[in-house]
Design a protein around this motif. Structure first.
Motif, short mmCIF file in Angstrom:
data_model
loop_
_atom_site.label_atom_id
_atom_site.label_comp_id
_atom_site.label_asym_id
_atom_site.label_seq_id
_atom_site.Cartn_x
_atom_site.Cartn_y
_atom_site.Cartn_z
N ARG A 181 0.84 -1.19 0.00
CA ARG A 181 0.00 0.00 0.00
C ARG A 181 0.88 1.25 0.00
N GLU A 211 1.13 5.65 -0.35
CA GLU A 211 0.49 6.96 -0.26
C GLU A 211 1.47 8.00 -0.76
N ARG A 250 -4.14 14.67 -8.59
CA ARG A 250 -5.28 13.82 -8.26
C ARG A 250 -5.57 12.83 -9.38
N LEU A 261 -2.96 10.15 -9.34
CA LEU A 261 -3.20 9.23 -8.21
C LEU A 261 -4.25 8.19 -8.59
N GLN A 262 -5.33 8.65 -9.20
CA GLN A 262 -6.38 7.72 -9.61
C GLN A 262 -5.86 6.73 -10.65
N GLY A 287 -3.74 4.09 -8.94
CA GLY A 287 -4.40 3.34 -7.87
C GLY A 287 -4.02 3.75 -6.46
N VAL A 330 -4.85 6.00 -3.27
CA VAL A 330 -6.11 6.62 -2.85
C VAL A 330 -5.93 7.72 -1.81
N ARG A 331 -4.71 7.99 -1.37
CA ARG A 331 -4.55 9.00 -0.32
C ARG A 331 -3.28 9.83 -0.55
#
Length: 283
Positions: free
Chosen positions: A208, A210, A236, A239-240, A243, A245-246
């Protein structure tokens, strides 16, 4: 001969030339050696018998050129000929029905905040019957330096492009977005970096990741044009795409409101910054 459908609007053309040359009526008249009243009558459409010599003088004084060609002689224009853009506010009139100066940037006045002279505009929703002064139909700034600054800013707003910068010596976990003009001139930049939540927490969360925002910088003269917001929007979208998400950020002063306006939320559970000022204790 020129047919009726090909007639030239001399008033609009002269105003457009004057805008391109950045000349007032008085300045154009002085350069052309004709009375200012003549320029005013032509631009108002009240001169129906203008001499060719007068037109030639005015066009040349505005750095233009008259070209005469036979009908059907397409493709014979000089190589440096370009179309003349009309005045953006050509149809705008003041309360007396007069046209606004073409070399300045006029705009319609619809409410107090549209008019610099409405010093009461910050009072809130003051009803029109209580306005200290009547609003003009149109307004414009006489300060050419301020006008030029606004024109440059609008050109930057229209032409700036946002892209993610990759390659070079940039680490794979570093993110960099740039705002640049068509000539490559940089007017803004966003930098961020990835962090592994697995390493931070010591758990296997499936790699994961960030992103931490390091900073958003916009050149002083390009601020207030939405470039910083566009840089964050580009982040943004990226980021999408990958993948993640923060994203996290730390801000102070006006940066706090900027991030909130761009959709970021204050995290009350995050660390708080402290400082100890020993010098202040002895004041």
């Amino acid at each position: 001969m020129t047919g009726p459908e090909e007639t030239v609007d001399l008033a609009a053309t002269l105003r457009a030339l004057r805008r391109q040359a950045d000349l007032s009526q008085r300045e154009l008249a002085e350069k052309a050696g004709v009375p200012q009243s003549t320029v005013a009558r032509i631009e108002a459409g009240r001169a129906t018998d203008v001499r060719f010599r007068t037109v030639e003088q005015l066009v040349r004084a505005a750095a233009g050129r008259l070209t005469i060609a036979l009908a059907g002689s397409a493709g014979t224009e000089p190589p440096d000929t370009r179309s003349l853009p009309l005045v953006p506010h050509e149809g705008l009139r003041d309360a007396a029905g007069r046209q606004c100066p073409p070399h300045l940037d006029a705009r319609e006045v619809r409410e107090p905040r549209d008019w610099p002279g409405a010093w009461w505009a910050a009072w809130g929703n003051l009803p029109p019957p209580l306005w200290p002064l009547p609003l003009p139909a149109a307004t414009y700034r006489r300060d050419r330096r301020e006008r030029d600054r606004r024109r440059r800013a609008e050109e930057v707003r229209r032409s700036v492009r946002i892209r993610r910068f990759t390659g070079g010596d940039l680490p794979a976990t570093s993110w960099r977005f740039v705002a640049e003009l068509p000539d490559g001139d940089l007017v803004g930049e966003l930098r961020a970096h990835e962090v592994s939540v697995d390493l931070l927490l010591g758990y296997d969360l499936g790699d994961r990741r960030e992103v931490v925002l390091d900073g958003v910088l916009v050149r002083a003269e390009a601020r207030g044009l939405g470039i910083g917001r566009r840089l964050l929007e580009a982040l943004r979208i990226e980021l999408q795409r990958v993948g993640i998400v923060r994203a996290h950020a730390i801000a102070e002063f006006e940066g706090i409101g900027f991030l909130i306006a761009c959709g970021y939320r204050v995290e009350t559970g995050r660390p708080v910054a402290f400082s100890l000022d020993l010098e202040a204790e002895h004041r």
